[in-house]
Motif scaffolding. Structure first.
Motif, PDB file in Angstrom:
ATOM      1  N   GLU A   2       0.565  -1.392   0.458  1.00 57.72           N
ATOM      2  CA  GLU A   2      -0.024   0.316  -0.359  1.00 57.72           C
ATOM      3  C   GLU A   2       0.677   0.986  -0.087  1.00 57.72           C
ATOM      4  OE1 GLU A   2      -3.695   0.523  -0.539  1.00 57.72           O
ATOM      5  OE2 GLU A   2      -3.445  -2.298  -0.530  1.00 57.72           O
ATOM      6  N   PRO A   6      -2.242   8.803  -1.559  1.00 61.34           N
ATOM      7  CA  PRO A   6      -3.771   8.384  -2.412  1.00 61.34           C
ATOM      8  C   PRO A   6      -4.273   8.737  -4.060  1.00 61.34           C
ATOM      9  CG  PRO A   6      -4.182  10.405  -1.206  1.00 61.34           C
ATOM     10  CD  PRO A   6      -2.757  10.215  -0.475  1.00 61.34           C
ATOM     11  N   GLN A   9      -2.319   5.507  -5.574  1.00 64.90           N
ATOM     12  CA  GLN A   9      -2.912   4.165  -4.404  1.00 64.90           C
ATOM     13  C   GLN A   9      -4.141   4.271  -5.693  1.00 64.90           C
ATOM     14  OE1 GLN A   9      -2.191   1.719  -2.510  1.00 64.90           O
ATOM     15  NE2 GLN A   9      -3.653   0.948  -3.663  1.00 64.90           N
ATOM     16  N   ARG A  10      -4.620   5.383  -5.662  1.00 65.17           N
ATOM     17  CA  ARG A  10      -5.894   5.352  -6.734  1.00 65.17           C
ATOM     18  C   ARG A  10      -5.501   4.753  -7.973  1.00 65.17           C
ATOM     19  NH1 ARG A  10      -8.270   7.872 -10.570  1.00 65.17           N
ATOM     20  NH2 ARG A  10      -6.274   9.297 -10.656  1.00 65.17           N
ATOM     21  N   ILE A  12      -3.077   2.697  -9.579  1.00 65.76           N
ATOM     22  CA  ILE A  12      -2.691   1.611  -8.840  1.00 65.76           C
ATOM     23  C   ILE A  12      -4.671   0.537  -8.724  1.00 65.76           C
ATOM     24  CG2 ILE A  12      -1.914  -0.589  -6.946  1.00 65.76           C
ATOM     25  CD1 ILE A  12       0.149   2.268  -6.254  1.00 65.76           C
ATOM     26  N   ASP A  13      -5.042   0.868  -7.158  1.00 63.44           N
ATOM     27  CA  ASP A  13      -6.071   0.221  -7.291  1.00 63.44           C
ATOM     28  C   ASP A  13      -6.655  -0.285  -8.471  1.00 63.44           C
ATOM     29  OD1 ASP A  13      -5.850  -0.393  -5.055  1.00 63.44           O
ATOM     30  OD2 ASP A  13      -6.940   1.158  -4.647  1.00 63.44           O
ATOM     31  N   GLN A  14      -6.903   1.153  -9.586  1.00 66.22           N
ATOM     32  CA  GLN A  14      -7.652   1.475 -10.378  1.00 66.22           C
ATOM     33  C   GLN A  14      -7.379  -0.106 -11.803  1.00 66.22           C
ATOM     34  OE1 GLN A  14      -8.710   4.938 -12.404  1.00 66.22           O
ATOM     35  NE2 GLN A  14     -10.009   4.271 -14.297  1.00 66.22           N
ATOM     36  N   ARG A  16      -5.082  -2.462 -11.402  1.00 68.16           N
ATOM     37  CA  ARG A  16      -5.198  -3.662 -11.029  1.00 68.16           C
ATOM     38  C   ARG A  16      -6.537  -4.649 -10.825  1.00 68.16           C
ATOM     39  NH1 ARG A  16      -2.199  -3.676  -5.386  1.00 68.16           N
ATOM     40  NH2 ARG A  16       0.519  -3.373  -6.239  1.00 68.16           N
ATOM     41  N   SER A  17      -7.854  -3.335 -10.761  1.00 74.25           N
ATOM     42  CA  SER A  17      -9.091  -4.095 -11.120  1.00 74.25           C
ATOM     43  C   SER A  17      -9.978  -4.299 -12.304  1.00 74.25           C
ATOM     44  CB  SER A  17      -9.823  -3.369 -10.271  1.00 74.25           C
ATOM     45  OG  SER A  17     -10.077  -1.824 -10.020  1.00 74.25           O
ATOM     46  N   GLY A 128      -0.454  -3.202 -12.061  1.00 73.67           N
ATOM     47  CA  GLY A 128      -0.341  -2.534 -10.899  1.00 73.67           C
ATOM     48  C   GLY A 128       0.635  -2.215 -10.377  1.00 73.67           C
ATOM     49  N   GLU A 129       1.963  -2.128 -11.313  1.00 71.86           N
ATOM     50  CA  GLU A 129       3.429  -2.239  -9.747  1.00 71.86           C
ATOM     51  C   GLU A 129       4.077  -0.819 -10.166  1.00 71.86           C
ATOM     52  OE1 GLU A 129       4.481  -7.370  -9.916  1.00 71.86           O
ATOM     53  OE2 GLU A 129       5.577  -5.480 -11.543  1.00 71.86           O
TER      54      GLU A 129
END
Length: 361
Positions: A2, A6, A9-10, A12-14, A16-17, A128-129
């Motif tokens: 993590e 923010p 991280q947003r 990265i999350d987008q 990865r999903s 997402g790396e």
């Protein structure tokens, strides 16, 4: 892992999903460039701010969503600049978009392009790396220079999160001279000047007039003005002229929907500087000592590309309604394999800007 940031991280999350393509966007000022973008928007604008700036080291590290205008203002306050004059195309232009597009302005032939000033990058790959390449000084760059590969990649390899750039002091003196010359005479004159020790920073020919910008030490600029002659352009007028070429605000570059509907397009041709006039239908602006030729024409893509190849160069559809698969000159099979290998390594799921650079990437 993590991240405390923010905004990062947003992203990265987008990534990865994601299960379908992502359209990487900053200020949107260059969406016209390249193949038509599509996919869910991946907005990098929240990833903004100047991370570090060492004027004495001539290095700045900037996050991708930072406005280009903000960066340039910060550098100007310290008497420094991005010498390659990246086109802004509007106030929303971002640093990430500048690097991803890889476009340079009027001074490109004398100082180098965007990738020549990229020292390091931090990118987000298709898994997402977060990966970092290069550094903040040229001597840290070793092996395959991934950072500079990102320049001009149009986001197909990864999301540029942060970039370290080399900057330079602003020239102590500048002057712009104007000469009344036709196209052939202007190209011949530029070729002659190229072999002389002159502080030429930029050149641009249009409609029978050649503008020449000199930059450097006061004595050198003054001596060149005396030697070359021509008409000295008032400083304010000169700045406006060069900005109009850099940002394509000059009337030559204005193609509205009515022009496009009639089949008129804007082409960017890269040819050897000594190439004589190409004898293509339409009107032209010539930059970079003759090496960059802008062509506004109704001529078919096949004719324009053939003329560029015959001259030893290539042509890019910059703005227009021609078949979008004709935007960039097709690569040879070996070069396309390299591009596809890079795409597979950085973005194996094909998430980022698919087809934006070439249909198969």
């Amino acid at each position: 892992m993590e991240f405390k940031d923010p905004a990062l991280q947003r992203l990265i999350d987008q990534v990865r999903s994601a299960h379908k393509p992502l359209d990487i966007q900053g200020g949107g000022t260059k969406r016209f460039y390249g193949e038509i973008p599509h996919g869910d928007v991946l907005d990098i604008r929240p990833l903004a701010g100047i991370s570090s700036y060492e004027p004495s080291e001539l290095v700045v590290t900037v996050r991708a969503g930072t406005l280009l205008a903000e960066l340039e203002a910060t550098l100007a306050s310290k008497g420094q600049c991005l010498p390659f004059e990246p086109p802004r195309f509007g106030p929303a232009s971002t640093v990430g978009g500048m690097v991803a597009a890889g476009l340079s302005g009027p001074s490109r032939a004398s100082v180098g392009g965007v990738r020549d000033y990229v020292l390091g990058t931090t990118i987000l790959n298709g898994q997402g790396e977060v990966l970092s390449f290069g550094g903040q000084v040229i001597k840290n760059v070793a092996g395959y220079d991934v950072s500079r590969v990102m320049a001009g990649s149009l986001g197909v390899l990864g999301v540029i999160c942060e970039v370290s750039l080399k900057v330079l002091p602003t020239a102590p003196a500048t002057a712009t001279l104007a000469f009344a010359l036709d196209e052939a005479a202007a190209l011949q004159q530029l070729s002659t000047w190229a072999s002389q020790a002159l502080p030429i920073n930029a050149s641009a020919w249009y409609h029978g007039q050649l503008h020449l910008r000199l930059a450097g030490a006061q004595a050198a600029v003054q001596a060149a003005c005396t030697k070359l002659g021509g008409s000295l352009v008032e400083p304010e007028v000169a700045v406006s002229w060069w900005d109009s070429v850099r940002d394509q605000q000059h009337a030559f570059f204005h193609l509205d929907s009515s022009h496009l509907a009639k089949g008129e397009s804007l082409w960017r041709l890269s040819v050897p500087a000594t190439t004589p006039p190409l004898e293509l239908p339409g009107s032209s602006v010539i930059e970079w000592g003759g090496a960059q030729r802008w062509l506004r024409s109704h001529a078919p893509a096949k004719q324009i590309r053939a003329a560029a190849v015959t001259a030893g160069g290539h042509a890019t559809l910059f703005r227009g309604e021609a078949p979008r698969s004709a935007v960039f000159t097709p690569l040879s099979a070996p070069l396309m394999r390299i591009q596809q290998s890079l795409k597979q390594a950085f973005d194996p799921k094909g998430l980022f800007n698919p087809g934006r650079l070439y249909p198969s990437l």
